[in-house]
Design an enzyme around this catalytic site. Structure first.
Site, PDB file in Angstrom:
ATOM      1  N   HIS A 167       0.808  -1.226   0.000  1.00  0.00           N
ATOM      2  CA  HIS A 167       0.000   0.000   0.000  1.00  0.00           C
ATOM      3  C   HIS A 167       0.844   1.280   0.000  1.00  0.00           C
ATOM      4  CE1 HIS A 167      -0.702  -1.442   4.367  1.00  0.00           C
ATOM      5  NE2 HIS A 167       0.306  -0.626   4.407  1.00  0.00           N
ATOM      6  N   ASN A 168       2.163   1.136  -0.254  1.00  0.00           N
ATOM      7  CA  ASN A 168       3.028   2.322  -0.477  1.00  0.00           C
ATOM      8  C   ASN A 168       3.937   1.997  -1.658  1.00  0.00           C
ATOM      9  OD1 ASN A 168       2.122   3.642   1.826  1.00  0.00           O
ATOM     10  ND2 ASN A 168       3.990   3.366   2.997  1.00  0.00           N
ATOM     11  N   PRO A 170      -6.441  -3.993   6.917  1.00  0.00           N
ATOM     12  CA  PRO A 170      -6.386  -4.167   8.365  1.00  0.00           C
ATOM     13  C   PRO A 170      -7.183  -3.081   9.073  1.00  0.00           C
ATOM     14  CG  PRO A 170      -4.268  -3.374   7.526  1.00  0.00           C
ATOM     15  CD  PRO A 170      -5.167  -3.560   6.339  1.00  0.00           C
ATOM     16  N   SER A 180      -8.128  -1.193  12.895  1.00  0.00           N
ATOM     17  CA  SER A 180      -7.258  -0.778  13.989  1.00  0.00           C
ATOM     18  C   SER A 180      -7.138  -1.953  14.947  1.00  0.00           C
ATOM     19  CB  SER A 180      -7.862   0.436  14.682  1.00  0.00           C
ATOM     20  OG  SER A 180      -9.180   0.151  15.057  1.00  0.00           O
ATOM     21  N   MET A 181      -6.162  -1.869  15.848  1.00  0.00           N
ATOM     22  CA  MET A 181      -5.897  -2.962  16.771  1.00  0.00           C
ATOM     23  C   MET A 181      -7.172  -3.324  17.557  1.00  0.00           C
ATOM     24  SD  MET A 181      -3.007  -2.914  19.702  1.00  0.00           S
ATOM     25  CE  MET A 181      -3.703  -1.436  20.437  1.00  0.00           C
ATOM     26  N   HIS A 224      -6.521   1.387   2.281  1.00  0.00           N
ATOM     27  CA  HIS A 224      -5.475   0.501   2.806  1.00  0.00           C
ATOM     28  C   HIS A 224      -5.664   0.169   4.268  1.00  0.00           C
ATOM     29  CE1 HIS A 224      -3.718   3.764   5.053  1.00  0.00           C
ATOM     30  NE2 HIS A 224      -2.576   3.155   5.255  1.00  0.00           N
ATOM     31  N   GLY A 225      -6.606   0.791   4.933  1.00  0.00           N
ATOM     32  CA  GLY A 225      -6.791   0.517   6.360  1.00  0.00           C
ATOM     33  C   GLY A 225      -7.901   1.376   6.900  1.00  0.00           C
ATOM     34  N   GLY A 231      -7.340   4.149   8.765  1.00  0.00           N
ATOM     35  CA  GLY A 231      -6.940   5.551   8.688  1.00  0.00           C
ATOM     36  C   GLY A 231      -7.008   6.195  10.055  1.00  0.00           C
TER      37      GLY A 231
END
Lengths: 134, 480
Positions: B328-329, B377, B379-380, B403-404, B406
């Protein structure tokens, strides 16, 4: 001389102020250590290690010095907490004051960015702004 | 910063909001997301990216947009390679090819319930993590050159991992064009010891269970079944990638001045893709990307070995196959039709995931009918998602999606709200085991510091960037 940590949604920044450029660089090194430690870095006399850096302008030179400080910590475990530098145009040379056996309670810094990177004159001296990728 | 709604979940930042914009900004967000993007400096960054020479269509932002450095996180920008288009190392970021790898299994929750604590402890013990760190692979300089050239394929050739892993990996685990000679000695020094290590910050390893299937056909193609256990690995190119970007930023800072290019933020330092410096950067970037792929490949091997050791069964018998490995980068040279003509574009994705739609020739046969898996993914301690690319996504944002979750809150704000131990207790009360070496980090990465990942993926689906396939609930989190 003083510094403060700058808020950022994902990353973290520092703002340092000092009457002159060498003092500004030292305060920025101290601020960087404060980010990693999540606490005021230890003051006083420290072991000293040599550092030299070169860049195209004073702001990029500060970024370079901070990258050297981070590399010193990553490669040796000794954390720079101040700097005694001679800054001449676009070169800096001198020493970092370093400490070991430190506990990293702050975010891990991946790199020094050029985002809003600045070294500016103020009424009282100089101000630096640096953001890190964490 | 002005925005106007231009469609469901689409907002435009008009040309002119920042001096020198060549194209508009285009943000995919719901009402709450766009309001949040206005609060921090993310929209300004979307507008800044729109000033890059050769940028086409728009400066895009995915629904997990937030303030980054240079590019907003969630930013996508494509430049026309043969029409003065530039590449910006800052538009890839320091953690080159940071990404996510997902392993699936045939194990059910009841197969692992009693062993979950042992799995969490043993994964924490065996998987290198935290700052600096020594990876699972100890590589000399020649071996490291092999990794930089061949990525996951090099690790596989050393007997780690499975043949089927490569075909289920973006670029088959090896980004072409890598130039190990373009990587500095310091990058070698930083990366040499770290291959096969998780790192710190927002990187993690998570044992999860599939708790909702949104698209049965795609889930079946991805071999994701309700109630089965998965393992998600989020890591990148470690110190090697960080150093490559640091080195290149300085080179591009000079190149930009030589070329007379002006950008609103120095971190957007860039130069024409046709310049020798750009060719060198693409070679170094691909080398770092291959390091990241090899890193996640080695970590996945460590995970399989740990499961086999704790559960007393071979990883093969548990069906611990790769679903996919996404970056994602990254910046990639891709071909798209723009203004009626096919063009070669340099597509930067900074905190955004490539998401090919069904039928794309680069997809392995297994995924061709349903589109590329996208691993998001959360957050935790909150759920994660598996999505699939759509063909509408090609015209929407060059086949890109989120990608997540954020980030929504700064690290300082997050730490003020709750301490690390409180966060751990909270997660454990929700049934999520937490194994972290750094309690302070738990507070920085607390679930409330991030946006709601489900609303992010719903927005992606609403904007037709990607579609939801399966939701994964965390069972155990291993953090650096």
């Amino acid at each position: 001389m003083a510094f403060r940590i700058l808020e950022h949604t994902a990353d973290v920044g520092i703002e340092a102020t000092a009457p002159d450029i060498p003092g500004l660089f030292s305060e920025a090194v101290r601020a960087t250590a404060a980010v990693l430690l999540d606490a005021e870095p230890p003051a006083g006399a420290h072991d000293r290690v040599a550092v030299a850096a070169e860049a195209d302008d004073v702001a990029a030179l500060l970024a370079e010095v901070l990258q050297e400080a981070l590399w010193r910590f990553e490669s040796s475990g000794w954390l720079p907490v101040d700097a005694e530098l001679e800054v001449s145009g676009t070169t800096a040379a001198g020493t970092f004051g370093v400490v070991n056996d430190v506990t990293i309670d702050g975010p891990v810094i991946k790199a020094v960015t050029y985002h809003q990177l600045a070294v500016e004159r103020t009424a009282d001296g100089w101000r630096a702004t640096v953001y890190f990728d964490v | 910063m002005k925005t106007r709604s231009v469609g469901p979940f689409e907002w435009e930042v008009p040309v002119g909001e920042v001096g020198g914009m060549r194209v508009p900004g285009r943000v995919f967000a719901d009402e709450r997301g766009i309001a949040k993007a206005r609060e921090d400096r993310a929209l300004e960054q979307v507008a800044n990216v729109a000033t890059l020479p050769g940028i086409v269509r728009a400066s895009y932002a995915m629904p997990d947009i937030h303030w980054g450095y240079g590019f907003a996180v969630g930013g996508v920008a494509a430049t026309d390679v043969n029409n003065g288009g530039v590449i910006s190392p800052g538009g890839v970021g320091f953690d080159i090819c940071c990404g996510v790898r997902l392993l699936r299994s045939d194990l059910t929750l009841s197969d692992v319930r009693e062993a979950l604590t042992d799995l969490s402890v043993e994964l924490g013990r065996r998987i290198p993590r935290g700052t600096g760190g020594k990876g699972l692979l100890r590589l000399d300089r020649n071996e490291l050159r092999g990794v930089l050239t061949d990525g996951a394929a090099w690790v596989l050739a050393r007997g780690l991992g499975w043949e089927s892993d490569l075909e289920r990996c973006e670029d088959h685990g090896r980004l072409a064009g890598a130039d190990p000679g373009a990587v500095s000695d310091r990058a070698y020094d930083r990366g040499g010891p770290q291959c096969g290590s998780l790192g710190a910050g927002n990187h993690f390893l998570e044992v999860q269970v599939v708790d909702h299937i949104a698209d049965a056909g795609a889930a079946e193609a991805f071999e994701l079944r309700q109630g089965t256990v998965c393992v998600m690995i989020h890591s990148g190119s470690r110190g090697l990638g960080h150093q490559v970007c640091t080195d290149e930023l300085k080179i591009f800072d000079k190149l930009m001045r030589r070329e007379g290019i002006e950008v609103p933020d120095r971190q957007l330092a860039c130069g024409p893709v046709s310049a020798p410096e750009a060719e060198r950067y693409l070679g170094a970037m691909a080398a770092a990307a291959n390091f990241a792929r090899a890193n996640r490949h080695a970590l996945a091997h460590g995970v399989r070995e740990t499961f086999a050791s704790v559960l007393g069964r071979s990883a093969d018998s548990m069906g611990m196959r790769l679903v996919y490995d996404v970056a994602h980068n990254l910046a990639k040279i891709e071909r798209y039709e723009v203004d009626g003509r096919e063009r070669e574009l340099c597509v930067h994705r900074k905190g955004a995931t490539r998401a090919f739609g069904p039928g794309h020739p680069e997809l392995v046969d297994r995924y061709k009918a349903v589109g590329q898996p996208v691993i998001v993914p959360g957050s935790m301690g909150t759920e994660s998602w598996v999505l699939a690319g759509t063909n509408e996504g090609r015209d929407k944002a060059f086949w890109s999606t989120c990608h997540g979750a954020g980030r929504a809150m700064s690290r300082t704000q997050a730490k003020k709200r709750m301490g690390g131990q409180e966060v751990r207790r909270d997660l454990e009360a929700q049934g999520v085991l937490v194994n972290a070496t750094h309690p302070g980090l738990l507070a920085e990465e607390a679930p409330y510091a991030y946006k709601d990942v489900t609303s992010v993926v719903d927005t992606c689906e609403g904007a037709r960037l990607s579609k939801k396939v399966a939701r994964l609930r965390p069972l155990a989190v291993i953090k650096g």
